[in-house]
Design an enzyme around this catalytic site. Structure first.
Site, mmCIF file in Angstrom:
data_model
loop_
_atom_site.group_PDB
_atom_site.id
_atom_site.type_symbol
_atom_site.label_atom_id
_atom_site.label_comp_id
_atom_site.label_asym_id
_atom_site.label_seq_id
_atom_site.Cartn_x
_atom_site.Cartn_y
_atom_site.Cartn_z
ATOM 1 N N GLU A 20 -3.914 -3.372 0.171
ATOM 2 C CA GLU A 20 -3.485 -4.067 -1.051
ATOM 3 C C GLU A 20 -2.635 -3.116 -1.874
ATOM 4 O O GLU A 20 -3.025 -1.964 -2.087
ATOM 5 C CB GLU A 20 -4.709 -4.394 -1.905
ATOM 6 C CG GLU A 20 -5.247 -5.780 -1.810
ATOM 7 C CD GLU A 20 -6.443 -5.914 -2.747
ATOM 8 O OE1 GLU A 20 -6.288 -5.658 -3.954
ATOM 9 O OE2 GLU A 20 -7.527 -6.266 -2.258
ATOM 10 N N ASP A 73 -8.589 -4.809 -14.388
ATOM 11 C CA ASP A 73 -8.646 -3.440 -13.873
ATOM 12 C C ASP A 73 -9.572 -2.551 -14.690
ATOM 13 O O ASP A 73 -9.541 -2.565 -15.922
ATOM 14 C CB ASP A 73 -7.244 -2.809 -13.859
ATOM 15 C CG ASP A 73 -6.289 -3.527 -12.928
ATOM 16 O OD1 ASP A 73 -6.779 -4.304 -12.090
ATOM 17 O OD2 ASP A 73 -5.073 -3.316 -13.034
#
Length: 257
Positions: A47, A58
């Site tokens: 990824e 995140d």
């Protein structure tokens, strides 16, 4: 048509190990070297995160990596142009918030992606109900739009998402952001086992996976794992030998379900 990514991750003997890196962390010139290193370490797919100024999903390690990449003036288009020249043989996955894709333009984005080894797309802030913003452009391509499913999703929603799933199902293992963790929700095993029982594509566990013990734990109930923050941090600290050994060991873990 079964997507290339599904076929690659559906190998039943060993757990699929997908690693996450932040595109452009350390400069775009390092991207190909990082990809080839991870491929050599035995991972199934990689990824590539697209740096964005408001990364809601995140955790701190990946946020910092994104800030470092933004300081290097890294953009989605620059990453895709770099990937068009990549020699990597394993499937790549773009993980981007919707804003950079809108900014580039969805038709142009899909056109550029098809010139690269990218076979999957994850958009964490695009709800399942709004996928039609991008699915018409992906029709007829080998790019899988990968759904994220949370621990709190009701069964009816899980079944609906599984029915339409492409590539693999990204099963989020925690309520919160990405990052290294020592413990997971008590119900995670039954949640993953249920998802696997209804999914036509592999189910991978992500968010917080950071040890061989975690990989072995999830190999009992799903098809593999996504390892992000640990990989990002070790690449940043240039601990490549240690990281390579860890990933090779992770890729040798056998599926036990």
């Amino acid at each position: 048509m079964t997507k290339t990514l599904t076929n690659k991750l559906a190998e039943k003997e060993h757990a699929a190990v997908v690693t996450y890196i932040m595109g452009g962390d350390g400069g775009l010139d390092n991207l190909e070297e990082q990809l080839l290193f991870l491929e050599k370490s035995g991972v199934s797919a990689i990824e590539i995160g697209i740096p964005f100024s408001d990364p809601v999903a995140d955790g701190p390690i990946i946020q910092l990596a994104g800030l470092r990449a933004l300081k290097e003036q890294v953009s989605l288009e620059a990453i895709l142009n770099k990937l068009a020249m990549s020699k990597v043989q394993i499937p790549l996955i773009i993980m981007s918030y919707i804003n950079p894709i809108f900014h580039l333009g969805i038709p142009k984005f899909v056109e550029l992606v098809q010139k690269t080894p990218v076979k999957g797309l994850i958009i964490p802030d695009l709800p399942y109900e709004h996928q039609k913003l991008i699915t018409p452009e992906l029709q007829g391509t080998d790019i899988a739009l990968i759904p994220l499913v949370s621990l709190t999703s009701p069964k009816e929603r899980l079944e609906e998402i599984a029915k339409q799933a492409e590539g693999f199902i990204y099963a989020v293992t925690v309520n919160g952001t990405t990052g290294v963790r020592s413990e997971f929700d008590a119900h995670i095993d039954s949640h993953l086992a249920y998802l696997k029982s209804i999914s036509p594509v592999p189910v991978l566990a992500g968010f917080g996976v950071s040890s061989i013990e975690h990989v072995e734990k999830f190999a009992h109930v799903c098809d593999g794992v996504i390892i992000g923050s640990k990989v990002v941090q070790m690449l940043h600290e240039e601990k490549t030998a240690e990281l390579g050994a860890f990933l090779q060991k992770a890729a040798e873990v056998r599926i036990k379900n």
